[in-house]
Scaffold this active site. Structure first.
Site: not given
Ligand code: NAP
Length: 314
Positions: A137, A140-141
């Site tokens: 992701c 997300c990261d």
């Protein structure tokens, strides 16, 4: 502990575009409707940075679009159950059952809209370094990779779009693809090719991810020459496609060789009263628009199916 029992006309499993679209159509069709998810609501598009191909919105954030789907379902009184811990699903009786840790949900019809998830590379180091350099992701990261070097694996829309997104943070992004041409849309390829932070490594597949505490290297194999090459990277983002989320239904419904659920044109599965919509089903196109369309078709079919039932009382 005695579990509570809750009864609905239709229960929708999964809260992405297919799930919420089904919920809107079912509740507008006068069905007592519930939507359940094992995660937070919104499905895969909630993690997309932005979309520019959902009609009516020339550019919209994925999370924002899914909030609109949810608000729309709220307007029609859909009952919502996020983060449920499903223990079992029984599809083969007239009254279908979904058992969670504290509740037995019962319904005349179920619409499966559980979507799909990232496929794994299945190479040494992938599981070991998950969360320590291996991520599925970017949104997300990505921010953890400021001025770092990242390898994105894959040649589809996801790989190229997420590689471009990651260049906002990383100083360099390798895109590793196993062929000479991309699967991604032409426009997406053109944009990615213009991005100076992206270096393409074609005809290669990753064979190992190495490191100590976190990822330090990825080993690639050239599929034409079989030569191995090790490159230094801080992160690996596999974007090699998706597999269906069907763990609770496996064996109860007809599925194709890759596990996607088979349906007819009404989204009817091999079991009467059970419908599948969106990415979880065997479909030629997996987009927000097609998932939403499937959800609408499934819900309308469920409305008609329930009208034919005489014995099950809710
Ligand atoms: P995809 O289109 O199936 O592409 C997967 C890519 O990974 C392909 O290039 C494939 O190579 C490669 N691959 C598969 N298995 C591999 C392996 N074991 N090792 C190395 N490479 C491997 O998947 P996706 O990009 O996740 O997209 C899924 C669907 O969502 C598609 O329909 C896509 O159009 C859609 N999507 C749309 C948008 C948008 O419209 N904004 C954004 C993202 C995704 P080959 O090409 O050689 O098969």
């Amino acid at each position: 502990m005695t579990k509570q029992e809750l009864f609905f006309d239709v229960i929708i499993l999964g809260s992405g575009p297919a799930g919420f679209s089904a919920a809107i159509y079912a509740s507008r069709g006068n069905l007592k409707t519930a939507i359940l998810d094992i995660s937070m609501f919104g499905g895969q598009p909630s993690n997309y940075l932005e979309l520019e191909n959902y009609p009516g919105f020339s550019l919209i954030g994925g999370f924002e679009l899914m909030e609109k789907f949810e608000q729309h379902a709220d307007k029609f009184g859909v009952e919502k159950f996020p983060m449920v811990e499903i223990q079992s699903v029984k599809l083969n009786s007239e009254l279908k059952e979904i058992e969670t840790n504290d509740t037995i949900f019962k319904a005349k019809s179920i619409i499966i809209a559980t979507g799909a998830q990232a496929k794994k590379l299945n190479i040494t180091g992938e599981t070991e370094f998950k969360g320590r350099g291996v991520s599925y992701c970017a949104i997300c990261d990505g921010a953890f990779y400021k001025d770092k070097i990242i390898a994105v694996v894959g040649g589809g829309n996801s790989a190229l779009e997420e590689a471009m997104y990651l260049t906002k943070f990383a100083k360099k992004v390798y895109v590793i693809h196993r062929r000479e041409t991309f699967r991604a849309d032409k426009l997406v390829c053109e944009r990615a090719c213009k991005n100076e932070k992206i270096e393409f490594i074609m005809n290669n597949v990753p064979v190992e991810i190495k490191g100590n505490n976190t990822v330090e290297n990825i080993v690639l194999k050239n599929i034409k020459t079989n030569e191995l090459e090790t490159i230094s990277v801080d992160g690996v983002f596999p974007y090699i496609g998706i597999e269906p989320n069907t763990e609770f239904f496996n064996g109860q419904l007809k599925q194709n060789a890759c596990g996607f659920i088979e349906t007819d044109e009404n989204m009817q599965t091999s079991v009467e009263g059970i419908y599948a919509a969106g990415d979880v089903r065997n479909t030629p196109l997996r987009q927000v628009i097609t998932a939403a369309s499937d959800g609408a078709v499934a819900a309308c079919a469920a409305v008609k199916y329930i009208e034919t039932l005489t014995t099950v009382q809710v």
